[in-house]
Design a protein around this motif. Sequence first.
Motif, PDB file in Angstrom:
ATOM      1  N   TRP A  42      12.018  -2.855   2.624  1.00 34.58           N
ATOM      2  CA  TRP A  42      12.050  -3.450   3.955  1.00 34.58           C
ATOM      3  C   TRP A  42      10.629  -3.844   4.362  1.00 34.58           C
ATOM      4  CZ3 TRP A  42      16.222  -4.915   6.654  1.00 34.58           C
ATOM      5  CH2 TRP A  42      17.463  -4.360   6.331  1.00 34.58           C
ATOM      6  N   TYR A  43      10.522  -5.042   4.963  1.00 35.19           N
ATOM      7  CA  TYR A  43       9.251  -5.566   5.434  1.00 35.19           C
ATOM      8  C   TYR A  43       9.409  -6.061   6.868  1.00 35.19           C
ATOM      9  CZ  TYR A  43       7.673  -5.830   0.550  1.00 35.19           C
ATOM     10  OH  TYR A  43       7.308  -5.541  -0.747  1.00 35.19           O
ATOM     11  N   GLN A  44       8.294  -6.022   7.599  1.00 35.07           N
ATOM     12  CA  GLN A  44       8.237  -6.587   8.950  1.00 35.07           C
ATOM     13  C   GLN A  44       7.189  -7.702   8.962  1.00 35.07           C
ATOM     14  OE1 GLN A  44       5.904  -4.514  11.971  1.00 35.07           O
ATOM     15  NE2 GLN A  44       7.672  -4.518  13.330  1.00 35.07           N
ATOM     16  N   GLN A  45       7.560  -8.853   9.527  1.00 38.64           N
ATOM     17  CA  GLN A  45       6.589  -9.932   9.687  1.00 38.64           C
ATOM     18  C   GLN A  45       6.496 -10.286  11.161  1.00 38.64           C
ATOM     19  OE1 GLN A  45       7.417 -13.811   7.989  1.00 38.64           O
ATOM     20  NE2 GLN A  45       5.256 -14.314   7.898  1.00 38.64           N
ATOM     21  N   SER A  46       5.399  -9.906  11.782  1.00 40.92           N
ATOM     22  CA  SER A  46       5.159 -10.278  13.170  1.00 40.92           C
ATOM     23  C   SER A  46       4.540 -11.666  13.198  1.00 40.92           C
ATOM     24  CB  SER A  46       4.242  -9.256  13.843  1.00 40.92           C
ATOM     25  OG  SER A  46       4.838  -7.980  13.788  1.00 40.92           O
ATOM     26  N   LEU A  47       4.452 -12.231  14.384  1.00 42.65           N
ATOM     27  CA  LEU A  47       3.999 -13.614  14.532  1.00 42.65           C
ATOM     28  C   LEU A  47       2.653 -13.828  13.869  1.00 42.65           C
ATOM     29  CD1 LEU A  47       4.956 -16.198  15.978  1.00 42.65           C
ATOM     30  CD2 LEU A  47       3.498 -15.544  17.891  1.00 42.65           C
ATOM     31  N   ASP A  48       2.583 -14.857  13.002  1.00 45.19           N
ATOM     32  CA  ASP A  48       1.329 -15.269  12.362  1.00 45.19           C
ATOM     33  C   ASP A  48       0.681 -14.166  11.537  1.00 45.19           C
ATOM     34  OD1 ASP A  48       0.406 -17.317  15.196  1.00 45.19           O
ATOM     35  OD2 ASP A  48       1.544 -17.793  13.381  1.00 45.19           O
ATOM     36  N   GLY A  67       1.019 -11.450   8.005  1.00 45.32           N
ATOM     37  CA  GLY A  67       1.658 -11.273   6.705  1.00 45.32           C
ATOM     38  C   GLY A  67       2.765 -10.259   6.784  1.00 45.32           C
ATOM     39  N   LEU A  68       3.446 -10.081   5.680  1.00 48.67           N
ATOM     40  CA  LEU A  68       4.526  -9.112   5.634  1.00 48.67           C
ATOM     41  C   LEU A  68       3.942  -7.701   5.543  1.00 48.67           C
ATOM     42  CD1 LEU A  68       5.680 -11.858   4.332  1.00 48.67           C
ATOM     43  CD2 LEU A  68       7.493 -10.391   3.502  1.00 48.67           C
ATOM     44  N   GLN A  69       4.456  -6.807   6.381  1.00 46.47           N
ATOM     45  CA  GLN A  69       4.039  -5.404   6.338  1.00 46.47           C
ATOM     46  C   GLN A  69       5.133  -4.605   5.640  1.00 46.47           C
ATOM     47  OE1 GLN A  69       1.362  -3.762   7.617  1.00 46.47           O
ATOM     48  NE2 GLN A  69       0.516  -4.921   9.310  1.00 46.47           N
ATOM     49  N   PHE A  70       4.769  -3.947   4.571  1.00 46.73           N
ATOM     50  CA  PHE A  70       5.721  -3.134   3.836  1.00 46.73           C
ATOM     51  C   PHE A  70       6.086  -1.903   4.665  1.00 46.73           C
ATOM     52  CE2 PHE A  70       7.876  -0.930   0.637  1.00 46.73           C
ATOM     53  CZ  PHE A  70       7.291   0.305   0.385  1.00 46.73           C
ATOM     54  N   LEU A  71       7.357  -1.655   4.823  1.00 49.72           N
ATOM     55  CA  LEU A  71       7.815  -0.521   5.624  1.00 49.72           C
ATOM     56  C   LEU A  71       8.265   0.645   4.750  1.00 49.72           C
ATOM     57  CD1 LEU A  71       9.900  -2.358   8.390  1.00 49.72           C
ATOM     58  CD2 LEU A  71       7.536  -1.519   8.516  1.00 49.72           C
ATOM     59  N   ILE A  72       9.234   0.391   3.868  1.00 49.82           N
ATOM     60  CA  ILE A  72       9.818   1.494   3.117  1.00 49.82           C
ATOM     61  C   ILE A  72      10.590   0.960   1.917  1.00 49.82           C
ATOM     62  CG2 ILE A  72      12.017   1.581   4.384  1.00 49.82           C
ATOM     63  CD1 ILE A  72      11.561   4.703   4.480  1.00 49.82           C
ATOM     64  N   GLN A  73      10.719   1.798   0.880  1.00 49.95           N
ATOM     65  CA  GLN A  73      11.463   1.433  -0.322  1.00 49.95           C
ATOM     66  C   GLN A  73      12.475   2.533  -0.652  1.00 49.95           C
ATOM     67  OE1 GLN A  73       9.298   1.716  -3.984  1.00 49.95           O
ATOM     68  NE2 GLN A  73      10.896   0.746  -5.208  1.00 49.95           N
ATOM     69  N   ASP A  99       8.020  -4.852  18.877  1.00 47.55           N
ATOM     70  CA  ASP A  99       8.877  -4.760  17.691  1.00 47.55           C
ATOM     71  C   ASP A  99       9.534  -6.096  17.362  1.00 47.55           C
ATOM     72  OD1 ASP A  99       9.973  -1.512  18.835  1.00 47.55           O
ATOM     73  OD2 ASP A  99       8.327  -2.019  17.466  1.00 47.55           O
ATOM     74  N   SER A 100       9.386  -7.055  18.257  1.00 46.99           N
ATOM     75  CA  SER A 100       9.925  -8.395  17.992  1.00 46.99           C
ATOM     76  C   SER A 100       9.258  -8.961  16.743  1.00 46.99           C
ATOM     77  CB  SER A 100       9.657  -9.321  19.182  1.00 46.99           C
ATOM     78  OG  SER A 100      10.342  -8.879  20.317  1.00 46.99           O
ATOM     79  N   ALA A 101      10.045  -9.332  15.771  1.00 45.88           N
ATOM     80  CA  ALA A 101       9.500  -9.769  14.481  1.00 45.88           C
ATOM     81  C   ALA A 101      10.643 -10.243  13.599  1.00 45.88           C
ATOM     82  CB  ALA A 101       8.769  -8.619  13.794  1.00 45.88           C
ATOM     83  N   LEU A 102      10.248 -10.773  12.438  1.00 44.27           N
ATOM     84  CA  LEU A 102      11.207 -11.052  11.365  1.00 44.27           C
ATOM     85  C   LEU A 102      11.230  -9.822  10.462  1.00 44.27           C
ATOM     86  CD1 LEU A 102      10.611 -14.666   9.996  1.00 44.27           C
ATOM     87  CD2 LEU A 102      12.824 -13.628  10.483  1.00 44.27           C
ATOM     88  N   TYR A 103      12.408  -9.354  10.143  1.00 43.92           N
ATOM     89  CA  TYR A 103      12.544  -8.214   9.240  1.00 43.92           C
ATOM     90  C   TYR A 103      13.198  -8.698   7.956  1.00 43.92           C
ATOM     91  CZ  TYR A 103      11.142  -5.289  13.103  1.00 43.92           C
ATOM     92  OH  TYR A 103      10.418  -4.726  14.123  1.00 43.92           O
ATOM     93  N   PHE A 104      12.465  -8.515   6.854  1.00 42.21           N
ATOM     94  CA  PHE A 104      12.968  -8.949   5.554  1.00 42.21           C
ATOM     95  C   PHE A 104      13.367  -7.743   4.720  1.00 42.21           C
ATOM     96  CE2 PHE A 104      12.269 -13.416   5.552  1.00 42.21           C
ATOM     97  CZ  PHE A 104      11.134 -13.654   6.313  1.00 42.21           C
ATOM     98  N   CYS A 105      14.425  -7.944   3.987  1.00 37.75           N
ATOM     99  CA  CYS A 105      14.838  -7.007   2.964  1.00 37.75           C
ATOM    100  C   CYS A 105      14.605  -7.689   1.615  1.00 37.75           C
ATOM    101  CB  CYS A 105      16.318  -6.684   3.161  1.00 37.75           C
ATOM    102  SG  CYS A 105      17.096  -5.855   1.785  1.00 37.75           S
ATOM    103  N   ALA A 106      14.194  -6.925   0.630  1.00 37.70           N
ATOM    104  CA  ALA A 106      14.029  -7.454  -0.723  1.00 37.70           C
ATOM    105  C   ALA A 106      14.635  -6.450  -1.695  1.00 37.70           C
ATOM    106  CB  ALA A 106      12.553  -7.687  -1.038  1.00 37.70           C
ATOM    107  N   SER A 107      14.969  -6.934  -2.878  1.00 40.94           N
ATOM    108  CA  SER A 107      15.494  -6.015  -3.890  1.00 40.94           C
ATOM    109  C   SER A 107      14.861  -6.303  -5.239  1.00 40.94           C
ATOM    110  CB  SER A 107      17.020  -6.100  -3.980  1.00 40.94           C
ATOM    111  OG  SER A 107      17.450  -7.308  -4.578  1.00 40.94           O
ATOM    112  N   SER A 108      14.872  -5.307  -6.085  1.00 35.55           N
ATOM    113  CA  SER A 108      14.406  -5.469  -7.455  1.00 35.55           C
ATOM    114  C   SER A 108      15.248  -4.587  -8.356  1.00 35.55           C
ATOM    115  CB  SER A 108      12.923  -5.125  -7.589  1.00 35.55           C
ATOM    116  OG  SER A 108      12.709  -3.752  -7.367  1.00 35.55           O
ATOM    117  N   VAL A 109      15.134  -4.857  -9.648  1.00 32.26           N
ATOM    118  CA  VAL A 109      15.976  -4.161 -10.608  1.00 32.26           C
ATOM    119  C   VAL A 109      15.705  -2.661 -10.608  1.00 32.26           C
ATOM    120  CG1 VAL A 109      16.422  -3.881 -13.073  1.00 32.26           C
ATOM    121  CG2 VAL A 109      16.249  -6.159 -12.102  1.00 32.26           C
TER     122      VAL A 109
END
Lengths: 114, 113
Positions: free
Chosen positions: B34-40, B42-48, B85-95
């Motif tokens: 999980w990542y958080q991207q606030s305005l302008d 970069g992506l901040q790594f939250l947890i795996q 806390d307003s931001a874009l929250y991205f999820c990513a996955s890997s093998v």
Amino acid sequence: DQQVKQNSPSLSVQEGRISILNCDYTNSMFDYFLWYKKYPAEGPTFLISISSIKDKNEDGRFTVFLNKSAKHLSLHIVPSQPGDSAVYFCAASEWDNYGQNFVFGPGTRLSVLP
Amino acid sequence: DSGVTQTPKHLITATGQRVTLRCSPRSGDLSVYWYQQSLDQGLQFLIQYYNGEERAKGNILERFSAQQFPDLHSELNLSSLELGDSALYFCASSVDVGTYEQYFGPGTRLTVT
């Protein structure tokens, strides 16, 4: 404290020319570096990566160069195409006490002009 | 299409509230980030998470928590929401754990008013 820096918020390049995106880092424990491309309203897409034991990796039009002594990496796109217009993120990975940590730069917006 | 899905696409809520963001990884991927991207920014790594267990922790606030379920989908819970806390929250996955290439979902845009 930004561990991964992309000092150019934006870059404009003519179609067919070379695009060079730069990234600097401060943490010498990073062992892997990646570039991601992001289009509006989409998630980032993996582009190319490089291990810290190498100084160059090439994939088609994309080449990443790593200068460990300068803590600097760059992404070269040759030739640039209008479809390359996107935000490019540099990212670095390290293993710390909490596991594998990924640090992203703020991004550089590339505009390729026809 | 990366194969990673995130719901909802947009979420508007008030300060003090609690929300849950959902992520389904690519088929076959065991690791979710999980990542958080606030305005302008970069992506901040939250947890795996890997196969249901927490494997790495980044800059995740104590008000935030996550889990990965037996079917490998993951949820990010955000509570006592603040305007920041307003931001874009991205999820990513890997093998796997230790795989560097990640596949990102389209993100959830959270607006706290």
